[in-house]
Design a protein around this motif. Structure first.
Motif, PDB file in Angstrom:
ATOM      1  N   VAL A   1       5.959  58.123  35.606  1.00  0.00           N
ATOM      2  CA  VAL A   1       5.167  57.326  36.544  1.00  0.00           C
ATOM      3  C   VAL A   1       5.819  55.950  36.739  1.00  0.00           C
ATOM      4  CG1 VAL A   1       2.940  56.169  36.894  1.00  0.00           C
ATOM      5  CG2 VAL A   1       3.007  58.535  36.087  1.00  0.00           C
ATOM      6  N   GLY A   2       6.247  55.337  35.639  1.00  0.00           N
ATOM      7  CA  GLY A   2       6.887  54.025  35.728  1.00  0.00           C
ATOM      8  C   GLY A   2       8.143  54.051  36.580  1.00  0.00           C
ATOM      9  N   TYR A   3       8.984  55.046  36.383  1.00  0.00           N
ATOM     10  CA  TYR A   3      10.204  55.145  37.184  1.00  0.00           C
ATOM     11  C   TYR A   3       9.873  55.364  38.656  1.00  0.00           C
ATOM     12  CZ  TYR A   3      13.855  54.952  33.663  1.00  0.00           C
ATOM     13  OH  TYR A   3      14.725  54.520  32.704  1.00  0.00           O
ATOM     14  N   ARG A   4       8.892  56.197  38.933  1.00  0.00           N
ATOM     15  CA  ARG A   4       8.517  56.433  40.337  1.00  0.00           C
ATOM     16  C   ARG A   4       8.068  55.139  41.009  1.00  0.00           C
ATOM     17  NH1 ARG A   4      11.620  59.682  40.346  1.00  0.00           N
ATOM     18  NH2 ARG A   4      11.323  61.779  39.644  1.00  0.00           N
ATOM     19  N   LEU A   5       7.350  54.297  40.276  1.00  0.00           N
ATOM     20  CA  LEU A   5       6.901  53.021  40.835  1.00  0.00           C
ATOM     21  C   LEU A   5       8.068  52.037  40.989  1.00  0.00           C
ATOM     22  CD1 LEU A   5       3.551  52.570  38.887  1.00  0.00           C
ATOM     23  CD2 LEU A   5       3.832  53.185  41.306  1.00  0.00           C
ATOM     24  N   VAL A   6       8.935  51.977  39.984  1.00  0.00           N
ATOM     25  CA  VAL A   6      10.047  51.027  40.013  1.00  0.00           C
ATOM     26  C   VAL A   6      11.044  51.381  41.105  1.00  0.00           C
ATOM     27  CG1 VAL A   6      12.083  50.290  38.705  1.00  0.00           C
ATOM     28  CG2 VAL A   6       9.846  50.258  37.639  1.00  0.00           C
ATOM     29  N   TRP A   7      11.338  52.647  41.302  1.00  0.00           N
ATOM     30  CA  TRP A   7      12.359  53.034  42.286  1.00  0.00           C
ATOM     31  C   TRP A   7      11.915  52.786  43.721  1.00  0.00           C
ATOM     32  CZ3 TRP A   7      16.628  52.504  40.368  1.00  0.00           C
ATOM     33  CH2 TRP A   7      17.024  53.062  39.155  1.00  0.00           C
ATOM     34  N   ARG A   8      10.657  52.448  43.920  1.00  0.00           N
ATOM     35  CA  ARG A   8      10.197  52.071  45.265  1.00  0.00           C
ATOM     36  C   ARG A   8      10.657  50.671  45.635  1.00  0.00           C
ATOM     37  NH1 ARG A   8       3.977  54.320  45.317  1.00  0.00           N
ATOM     38  NH2 ARG A   8       4.546  56.510  45.111  1.00  0.00           N
ATOM     39  N   ARG A   9      11.066  49.908  44.653  1.00  0.00           N
ATOM     40  CA  ARG A   9      11.509  48.526  44.878  1.00  0.00           C
ATOM     41  C   ARG A   9      13.002  48.499  45.206  1.00  0.00           C
ATOM     42  NH1 ARG A   9       8.171  44.736  43.349  1.00  0.00           N
ATOM     43  NH2 ARG A   9       9.893  43.268  43.128  1.00  0.00           N
ATOM     44  N   ALA A  10      13.412  47.481  45.946  1.00  0.00           N
ATOM     45  CA  ALA A  10      14.832  47.324  46.263  1.00  0.00           C
ATOM     46  C   ALA A  10      15.605  46.777  45.066  1.00  0.00           C
ATOM     47  CB  ALA A  10      14.990  46.386  47.460  1.00  0.00           C
ATOM     48  N   ALA A  11      14.916  45.990  44.211  1.00  0.00           N
ATOM     49  CA  ALA A  11      15.559  45.377  43.045  1.00  0.00           C
ATOM     50  C   ALA A  11      14.486  45.109  41.994  1.00  0.00           C
ATOM     51  CB  ALA A  11      16.245  44.073  43.432  1.00  0.00           C
ATOM     52  N   PRO A  12      14.879  44.939  40.741  1.00  0.00           N
ATOM     53  CA  PRO A  12      13.904  44.587  39.710  1.00  0.00           C
ATOM     54  C   PRO A  12      13.298  43.204  39.977  1.00  0.00           C
ATOM     55  CG  PRO A  12      16.055  45.110  38.744  1.00  0.00           C
ATOM     56  CD  PRO A  12      16.224  45.082  40.208  1.00  0.00           C
ATOM     57  N   LEU A  13      12.191  42.911  39.312  1.00  0.00           N
ATOM     58  CA  LEU A  13      11.523  41.626  39.521  1.00  0.00           C
ATOM     59  C   LEU A  13      12.385  40.439  39.110  1.00  0.00           C
ATOM     60  CD1 LEU A  13       7.899  42.422  38.294  1.00  0.00           C
ATOM     61  CD2 LEU A  13       8.665  42.055  40.646  1.00  0.00           C
ATOM     62  N   ARG A  14      13.107  40.558  38.003  1.00  0.00           N
ATOM     63  CA  ARG A  14      13.811  39.409  37.437  1.00  0.00           C
ATOM     64  C   ARG A  14      15.330  39.505  37.533  1.00  0.00           C
ATOM     65  NH1 ARG A  14      10.807  35.233  36.208  1.00  0.00           N
ATOM     66  NH2 ARG A  14      12.165  34.730  34.508  1.00  0.00           N
ATOM     67  N   MET A  15      15.843  40.451  38.303  1.00  0.00           N
ATOM     68  CA  MET A  15      17.292  40.632  38.434  1.00  0.00           C
ATOM     69  C   MET A  15      17.618  40.861  39.911  1.00  0.00           C
ATOM     70  SD  MET A  15      18.630  40.647  35.304  1.00  0.00           S
ATOM     71  CE  MET A  15      20.116  41.613  35.336  1.00  0.00           C
ATOM     72  N   PRO A  16      18.846  40.547  40.337  1.00  0.00           N
ATOM     73  CA  PRO A  16      19.197  40.752  41.746  1.00  0.00           C
ATOM     74  C   PRO A  16      19.353  42.232  42.118  1.00  0.00           C
ATOM     75  CG  PRO A  16      21.069  39.868  40.533  1.00  0.00           C
ATOM     76  CD  PRO A  16      19.901  39.866  39.589  1.00  0.00           C
ATOM     77  N   GLU A  17      19.712  43.058  41.130  1.00  0.00           N
ATOM     78  CA  GLU A  17      19.874  44.492  41.404  1.00  0.00           C
ATOM     79  C   GLU A  17      19.659  45.282  40.114  1.00  0.00           C
ATOM     80  OE1 GLU A  17      24.717  44.735  40.926  1.00  0.00           O
ATOM     81  OE2 GLU A  17      23.860  44.673  42.929  1.00  0.00           O
ATOM     82  N   PHE A  18      19.484  46.602  40.266  1.00  0.00           N
ATOM     83  CA  PHE A  18      19.331  47.464  39.100  1.00  0.00           C
ATOM     84  C   PHE A  18      20.673  47.611  38.403  1.00  0.00           C
ATOM     85  CE2 PHE A  18      15.703  48.928  41.675  1.00  0.00           C
ATOM     86  CZ  PHE A  18      14.706  48.800  40.729  1.00  0.00           C
ATOM     87  N   ASP A  19      20.674  47.617  37.083  1.00  0.00           N
ATOM     88  CA  ASP A  19      21.884  47.769  36.282  1.00  0.00           C
ATOM     89  C   ASP A  19      21.853  49.167  35.671  1.00  0.00           C
ATOM     90  OD1 ASP A  19      24.186  47.379  34.852  1.00  0.00           O
ATOM     91  OD2 ASP A  19      23.256  46.146  33.304  1.00  0.00           O
ATOM     92  N   LEU A  20      22.477  50.106  36.348  1.00  0.00           N
ATOM     93  CA  LEU A  20      22.431  51.509  35.931  1.00  0.00           C
ATOM     94  C   LEU A  20      23.758  51.916  35.300  1.00  0.00           C
ATOM     95  CD1 LEU A  20      20.726  52.960  39.109  1.00  0.00           C
ATOM     96  CD2 LEU A  20      19.665  52.443  36.920  1.00  0.00           C
ATOM     97  N   PRO A  21      23.718  52.798  34.308  1.00  0.00           N
ATOM     98  CA  PRO A  21      24.973  53.266  33.712  1.00  0.00           C
ATOM     99  C   PRO A  21      25.777  54.062  34.733  1.00  0.00           C
ATOM    100  CG  PRO A  21      23.084  54.392  32.722  1.00  0.00           C
ATOM    101  CD  PRO A  21      22.547  53.387  33.683  1.00  0.00           C
ATOM    102  N   SER A  22      27.087  53.908  34.666  1.00  0.00           N
ATOM    103  CA  SER A  22      27.947  54.619  35.614  1.00  0.00           C
ATOM    104  C   SER A  22      28.547  55.891  35.005  1.00  0.00           C
ATOM    105  CB  SER A  22      29.065  53.704  36.100  1.00  0.00           C
ATOM    106  OG  SER A  22      29.836  53.260  34.999  1.00  0.00           O
ATOM    107  N   ALA A  23      28.585  55.984  33.683  1.00  0.00           N
ATOM    108  CA  ALA A  23      29.183  57.150  33.026  1.00  0.00           C
ATOM    109  C   ALA A  23      28.318  58.387  33.246  1.00  0.00           C
ATOM    110  CB  ALA A  23      29.352  56.887  31.536  1.00  0.00           C
ATOM    111  N   ARG A  24      28.942  59.476  33.606  1.00  0.00           N
ATOM    112  CA  ARG A  24      28.230  60.730  33.838  1.00  0.00           C
ATOM    113  C   ARG A  24      28.800  61.881  33.006  1.00  0.00           C
ATOM    114  NH1 ARG A  24      24.117  58.829  36.262  1.00  0.00           N
ATOM    115  NH2 ARG A  24      24.248  58.133  38.393  1.00  0.00           N
TER     116      ARG A  24
END
Length: 145
Positions: free
Chosen positions: A55-78
């Motif tokens: 539920v938290g992720y579904r709500l957060v991903w509706r935003r363009a960026a986090p509240l306190r950061m300019p952008e989401f910091d996601l891991p790049s390694a796959r």
């Protein structure tokens, strides 16, 4: 992140670990003992955490960026590679043998339980050794590109 928000988040997380029983290694080991004194109650804790995270992720991903950061910091390694699998296996072995995951172990540390007083220094030593091993491997191979 605002330090006060970080502190409050940590306190809520720690309280949840204590209330759920995750800070009690006997409860965790009983959950892992499928053919002995199995205690399925931690499955409900995991299910609740999974639903909350979903539920938290579904709500957060509706935003363009986090509240306190300019952008989401996601891991790049796959890649699923040998270091990832080795680390996961060592983490699982430590959890199964000690009955602690790192978060609950740190939460239980103020209780000064003998198992915690052994597990936390061993965990910190393992983190240090793992960092040294990774550094040695990086220097031997050269910097990753």
């Amino acid at each position: 992140m605002n330090p006060i928000l970080g502190l409050l988040s940590g306190l809520v997380f720690g309280l949840g670990l204590v209330v759920s029983g995750m800070a009690d290694p006997a409860k965790v080991l009983n959950f892992l003992d499928l053919f002995g004194t199995w205690d399925p109650s931690l499955a409900f804790v995991m299910a609740g955490a999974t639903v909350t995270a979903h539920v938290g992720y579904r709500l957060v991903w509706r935003r363009a960026a986090p509240l306190r950061m300019p952008e989401f910091d996601l891991p790049s390694a796959r890649a699923i590679d040998a270091p990832l699998l080795t680390g996961a296996a060592l983490f699982g072995l430590g959890w199964g043998i000690g009955g602690f995951c790192p978060g609950p172990a740190l939460t239980a540390l103020p209780l000064a339980a003998p198992g915690t007083l052994v597990f936390v220094p061993a965990m910190l030593a393992g983190l240090w050794m793992g960092g040294r091993a990774k550094s040695a491997m990086t220097h031997r191979k050269g910097p990753a590109t």
